[in-house]
Write an enzyme that holds these catalytic residues in place. Structure first.
Site, PDB file in Angstrom:
ATOM      1  N   ARG A  82      12.783  11.985  -4.195  1.00  0.00           N
ATOM      2  CA  ARG A  82      11.812  10.899  -4.072  1.00  0.00           C
ATOM      3  C   ARG A  82      10.508  11.405  -3.469  1.00  0.00           C
ATOM      4  O   ARG A  82       9.419  10.987  -3.857  1.00  0.00           O
ATOM      5  CB  ARG A  82      12.419   9.768  -3.234  1.00  0.00           C
ATOM      6  N   LYS A 184       6.784   6.438  -1.707  1.00  0.00           N
ATOM      7  CA  LYS A 184       6.827   6.166  -0.271  1.00  0.00           C
ATOM      8  C   LYS A 184       5.557   6.714   0.367  1.00  0.00           C
ATOM      9  O   LYS A 184       5.528   7.819   0.895  1.00  0.00           O
ATOM     10  CB  LYS A 184       8.083   6.787   0.340  1.00  0.00           C
ATOM     11  N   GLU A 220      10.053  -6.888  -3.748  1.00  0.00           N
ATOM     12  CA  GLU A 220      10.818  -6.477  -2.566  1.00  0.00           C
ATOM     13  C   GLU A 220      10.097  -6.964  -1.327  1.00  0.00           C
ATOM     14  O   GLU A 220       9.184  -7.780  -1.409  1.00  0.00           O
ATOM     15  CB  GLU A 220      11.024  -4.961  -2.559  1.00  0.00           C
TER      16      GLU A 220
END
Ligand SMILES: *Cc1c(COP(=O)(O)O)cnc(C)c1O
Length: 341
Positions: A82, A184, A220
């Site tokens: 990620r 992220k 989210e």
């Protein structure tokens, strides 16, 4: 092993400086070997890319002690992958995935005395991150970068067990359709701060963000993915290109299907159907699952049948099974626990 004299079960969720951290620098087109250091400060140019144009991304994971006394990390290969995706999207050099996992291992090993004992509820939080360190004034990627990993012991996310929370449908957007919601990046958090401070001031624990384009689909929260359970026990999670792919959520969906034998669906979830679900939870590394008891949509309340006292039954099963796997009480799928030796 000489454990630090810390009151593990009363630790909060804040930064506690530990002894060692890992640092590697990217210069002239390559990463150096990197090393552990005692120096907890960062010295960079006043004009560093991270300070001017927010060129930075991070990861979050935990090391903890299992029931049989091993120190393990949960699926660090997924964090490595990620972070590669995040770096590429921000035009940053990739810190190689195998070196990422090694750096995590080295940092945890150097701070073993800070890994909380089994049963304390506390864990050693691990924060890998990367930023543009050389000066940038014209808008472009930096030429030099720093990759760092520090650890900090954190207490149980919920003291005295997870109580259901109340969230609100936000009037702000978290991520644009072709933006950076799936990586992220610090920038996603910077712009979410006003929304979360606003929600807290209004008495809510978290925000539910809807898709920015149509405001009809569930995305989210600021830092956790949603899972829902239907009245006939299907576990549903929203699918969208602007959601951050939570490792906890992906693991819970696997557990639902392969350990609990439940039907699972990753699909678009319209806000209109949320009122028909039986259970709702937020998932992420910090809390694993936070049960949601109530959603406030501009004054209109959706109250889940599971109520405000405890987790719904399926959420509880998911929580117990995943934490059981993490703590070594239930056999883990191949490759899920990375042992620090
Ligand atoms: C980190 C993060 C999550 C949770 O991901 P985990 O890998 O489960 O910790 C969810 N949403 C956002 C926006 C995040 O940054």
């Amino acid at each position: 092993m000489d454990k630090k004299n810390i009151d593990w079960s009363n630790l909060g969720f804040g930064y506690v400086q530990t002894e060692k951290r890992f640092v590697s620098n990217f210069k002239d087109g390559k990463w150096d070997d990197g090393q552990l250091t005692d120096d907890a400060t960062v010295v960079i140019s006043e004009c560093a890319g991270v300070l001017q144009y927010a060129q930075t991304c991070f990861e979050g994971m935990k090391a903890y002690t299992t029931e049989d006394g091993r120190v393990v990390i949960f699926r660090p290969d997924l964090n490595a992958k990620r972070m590669e995706d995040s770096a590429k999207r921000l035009e940053m050099p990739v810190f190689p995935q195998d070196r990422f996992v090694k750096a995590i291992e080295e940092t945890v090993k150097a701070n073993l005395d800070y890994v909380p004992p089994y049963g304390s509820g506390a864990t050693l939080y691990i924060r890998p991150y990367m930023f543009g360190s050389s000066s940038v004034i014209g808008v472009k990627p930096a030429e030099e970068y720093q990759f760092r990993v520090f650890t900090t012991p954190v207490g149980p996310y919920f003291k005295g067990g997870a109580k259901p929370i109340t969230i609100k449908v936000s009037d702000f957007d978290r991520a644009a359709p072709h933006g950076t919601g799936h990586i992220k990046a610090g920038l996603n958090y910077a712009m979410s701060l006003h929304a979360i401070v606003t929600a807290h001031a209004e008495g809510f624990d978290e925000n539910m963000y809807l898709d920015a384009a149509t405001r009809t689909k569930v995305e989210e929260t600021g830092g956790a993915n949603f899972i829902f359970v239907t009245k006939d026990n299907t576990v549903v999670t929203p699918k969208s290109n602007s959601i951050l792919p939570s490792i906890t959520r992906r693991s819970l969906m696997y557990v639902a299907e392969h350990y609990l034998g439940l039907k699972v669906e990753e699909r678009e979830v319209y806000f209109d159907e949320v009122k028909d679900f039986a259970e709702c939870g937020l998932c992420g590394t910090a809390a694993v699952i936070s049960p949601v008891g109530k959603i406030n949509d501009h004054g209109k309340e959706i109250c889940f049948p599971s109520g405000m006292e405890e987790m719904g039954p399926i959420t509880k099963k998911l929580y117990d099974t995943l934490t059981g796997i993490q703590m070594g009480r239930i056999e883990a799928p191949e490759g899920w626990l990375y042992e620090i030796k």
